[in-house]
Design a protein around this motif. Structure first.
Motif, PDB file in Angstrom:
ATOM      1  N   TRP A   1       0.852  -1.187   0.000  1.00 18.57           N
ATOM      2  CA  TRP A   1       0.000   0.000   0.000  1.00 18.57           C
ATOM      3  C   TRP A   1       0.884   1.231   0.000  1.00 18.57           C
ATOM      4  O   TRP A   1       2.058   1.168   0.349  1.00 18.57           O
ATOM      5  N   LEU A   2       0.308   2.358  -0.413  1.00 16.42           N
ATOM      6  CA  LEU A   2       1.001   3.624  -0.285  1.00 16.42           C
ATOM      7  C   LEU A   2       0.012   4.740  -0.040  1.00 16.42           C
ATOM      8  O   LEU A   2      -1.148   4.657  -0.435  1.00 16.42           O
ATOM      9  N   THR A   3       0.507   5.760   0.648  1.00 22.24           N
ATOM     10  CA  THR A   3      -0.328   6.911   0.958  1.00 22.24           C
ATOM     11  C   THR A   3      -0.487   7.780  -0.287  1.00 22.24           C
ATOM     12  O   THR A   3       0.362   7.781  -1.167  1.00 22.24           O
ATOM     13  N   THR A   4      -1.580   8.509  -0.325  1.00 22.33           N
ATOM     14  CA  THR A   4      -1.871   9.365  -1.466  1.00 22.33           C
ATOM     15  C   THR A   4      -1.746  10.838  -1.129  1.00 22.33           C
ATOM     16  O   THR A   4      -1.849  11.682  -2.009  1.00 22.33           O
ATOM     17  N   ASP A   5      -1.526  11.140   0.127  1.00 22.49           N
ATOM     18  CA  ASP A   5      -1.500  12.539   0.564  1.00 22.49           C
ATOM     19  C   ASP A   5      -0.073  13.020   0.777  1.00 22.49           C
ATOM     20  O   ASP A   5       0.500  12.857   1.832  1.00 22.49           O
ATOM     21  N   GLY A   6       0.501  13.578  -0.269  1.00 15.49           N
ATOM     22  CA  GLY A   6       1.822  14.177  -0.142  1.00 15.49           C
ATOM     23  C   GLY A   6       2.951  13.314  -0.653  1.00 15.49           C
ATOM     24  O   GLY A   6       2.778  12.157  -1.028  1.00 15.49           O
ATOM     25  N   ASN A   7       4.097  13.934  -0.671  1.00 15.66           N
ATOM     26  CA  ASN A   7       5.310  13.299  -1.145  1.00 15.66           C
ATOM     27  C   ASN A   7       6.396  13.692  -0.159  1.00 15.66           C
ATOM     28  O   ASN A   7       6.598  14.890   0.046  1.00 15.66           O
ATOM     29  N   PRO A   8       7.047  12.812   0.541  1.00 14.85           N
ATOM     30  CA  PRO A   8       7.140  11.396   0.201  1.00 14.85           C
ATOM     31  C   PRO A   8       5.896  10.599   0.606  1.00 14.85           C
ATOM     32  O   PRO A   8       5.158  10.991   1.500  1.00 14.85           O
ATOM     33  N   ALA A   9       5.733   9.486  -0.093  1.00 14.24           N
ATOM     34  CA  ALA A   9       4.654   8.549   0.215  1.00 14.24           C
ATOM     35  C   ALA A   9       5.174   7.511   1.207  1.00 14.24           C
ATOM     36  O   ALA A   9       6.334   7.111   1.143  1.00 14.24           O
ATOM     37  N   VAL A  10       4.306   7.094   2.092  1.00 17.17           N
ATOM     38  CA  VAL A  10       4.619   6.009   3.020  1.00 17.17           C
ATOM     39  C   VAL A  10       4.159   4.716   2.366  1.00 17.17           C
ATOM     40  O   VAL A  10       3.077   4.665   1.770  1.00 17.17           O
ATOM     41  N   ILE A  11       4.985   3.674   2.472  1.00 17.43           N
ATOM     42  CA  ILE A  11       4.703   2.390   1.840  1.00 17.43           C
ATOM     43  C   ILE A  11       4.783   1.285   2.884  1.00 17.43           C
ATOM     44  O   ILE A  11       5.653   1.299   3.754  1.00 17.43           O
ATOM     45  N   GLY A  12       3.868   0.324   2.782  1.00 18.71           N
ATOM     46  CA  GLY A  12       3.873  -0.835   3.664  1.00 18.71           C
ATOM     47  C   GLY A  12       3.206  -1.999   2.967  1.00 18.71           C
ATOM     48  O   GLY A  12       2.930  -1.941   1.766  1.00 18.71           O
ATOM     49  N   ILE A  13       2.949  -3.070   3.714  1.00 21.04           N
ATOM     50  CA  ILE A  13       2.209  -4.202   3.152  1.00 21.04           C
ATOM     51  C   ILE A  13       0.827  -4.243   3.779  1.00 21.04           C
ATOM     52  O   ILE A  13       0.624  -3.772   4.897  1.00 21.04           O
ATOM     53  N   SER A  14      -0.101  -4.829   3.064  1.00 22.44           N
ATOM     54  CA  SER A  14      -1.489  -4.874   3.524  1.00 22.44           C
ATOM     55  C   SER A  14      -1.683  -5.893   4.647  1.00 22.44           C
ATOM     56  O   SER A  14      -0.859  -6.796   4.840  1.00 22.44           O
ATOM     57  N   GLN A  15      -2.790  -5.740   5.346  1.00 24.63           N
ATOM     58  CA  GLN A  15      -3.159  -6.711   6.375  1.00 24.63           C
ATOM     59  C   GLN A  15      -3.320  -8.097   5.751  1.00 24.63           C
ATOM     60  O   GLN A  15      -2.915  -9.104   6.329  1.00 24.63           O
ATOM     61  N   HIS A  16      -3.874  -8.135   4.532  1.00 23.79           N
ATOM     62  CA  HIS A  16      -4.041  -9.400   3.812  1.00 23.79           C
ATOM     63  C   HIS A  16      -2.686 -10.095   3.655  1.00 23.79           C
ATOM     64  O   HIS A  16      -2.552 -11.286   3.921  1.00 23.79           O
ATOM     65  N   ALA A  17      -1.673  -9.345   3.231  1.00 24.77           N
ATOM     66  CA  ALA A  17      -0.335  -9.911   3.044  1.00 24.77           C
ATOM     67  C   ALA A  17       0.280 -10.324   4.374  1.00 24.77           C
ATOM     68  O   ALA A  17       0.891 -11.390   4.480  1.00 24.77           O
ATOM     69  N   ALA A  18       0.123  -9.476   5.392  1.00 27.56           N
ATOM     70  CA  ALA A  18       0.677  -9.785   6.706  1.00 27.56           C
ATOM     71  C   ALA A  18       0.071 -11.072   7.261  1.00 27.56           C
ATOM     72  O   ALA A  18       0.779 -11.926   7.816  1.00 27.56           O
ATOM     73  N   ASP A  19      -1.236 -11.231   7.083  1.00 28.43           N
ATOM     74  CA  ASP A  19      -1.905 -12.448   7.558  1.00 28.43           C
ATOM     75  C   ASP A  19      -1.422 -13.674   6.787  1.00 28.43           C
ATOM     76  O   ASP A  19      -1.223 -14.745   7.363  1.00 28.43           O
ATOM     77  N   ALA A  20      -1.238 -13.524   5.475  1.00 36.21           N
ATOM     78  CA  ALA A  20      -0.787 -14.650   4.649  1.00 36.21           C
ATOM     79  C   ALA A  20       0.642 -15.062   4.988  1.00 36.21           C
ATOM     80  O   ALA A  20       0.974 -16.252   4.957  1.00 36.21           O
TER      81      ALA A  20
END
Length: 129
Positions: free
Chosen positions: A15-34
């Motif tokens: 995932w990534l944030t849409t508000d501003g630059n730089p964007a914050v990036i991480g993995i989704s809850q779906h991915a974390a659970d998997a």
């Protein structure tokens, strides 16, 4: 769990944030659970460039090792040292303290091809992706 509406998502489950630059990036809850319990996180160095769709790090869990794929092009301006020191944050708070990197994007997040809205991502993961 539903995906937060204020984020964009890749089909690789970042995932990534849409508000501003730089964007914050991480993995989704779906991915974390998997993945299961994340025990090691390898992130790119500050100053390195990431390319959309290309690996930029790794997550190791008790089940497997998975690449982290950059959802957009840009330069890494910060890494989350808290996640490096405590990888379980990826599982316990993937949309908060478990973020991975901040990237100064070449193109605004809303203009990056191939990213999904929260509703599109939820529909995508509901199909078993």
């Amino acid at each position: 769990m539903s995906a937060p509406q204020n984020l964009l998502y890749s089909k690789d489950h970042e995932w990534l944030t849409t508000d501003g630059n730089p964007a914050v990036i991480g993995i989704s809850q779906h991915a974390a659970d998997a993945l299961g319990d994340v025990v090691f996180v390898q992130l790119p160095e500050v100053g390195s460039r990431v390319t959309a769709g290309e690996p930029c790090g790794e997550l190791e869990s008790t089940k497997s090792v998975s690449d982290i794929f950059a959802p957009a092009d840009g330069e890494v301006v910060e890494v989350n040292e808290a996640v490096v020191n405590d990888p379980s944050l990826v599982n316990s708070d993937p949309y908060g303290d478990g973020w991975l990197i901040k990237v100064h994007l070449d193109t605004p997040a809303a203009e990056v091809d191939g990213l999904l809205s929260a509703d599109e991502y939820t529909a995508f993961t509901d199909t078993g992706a």
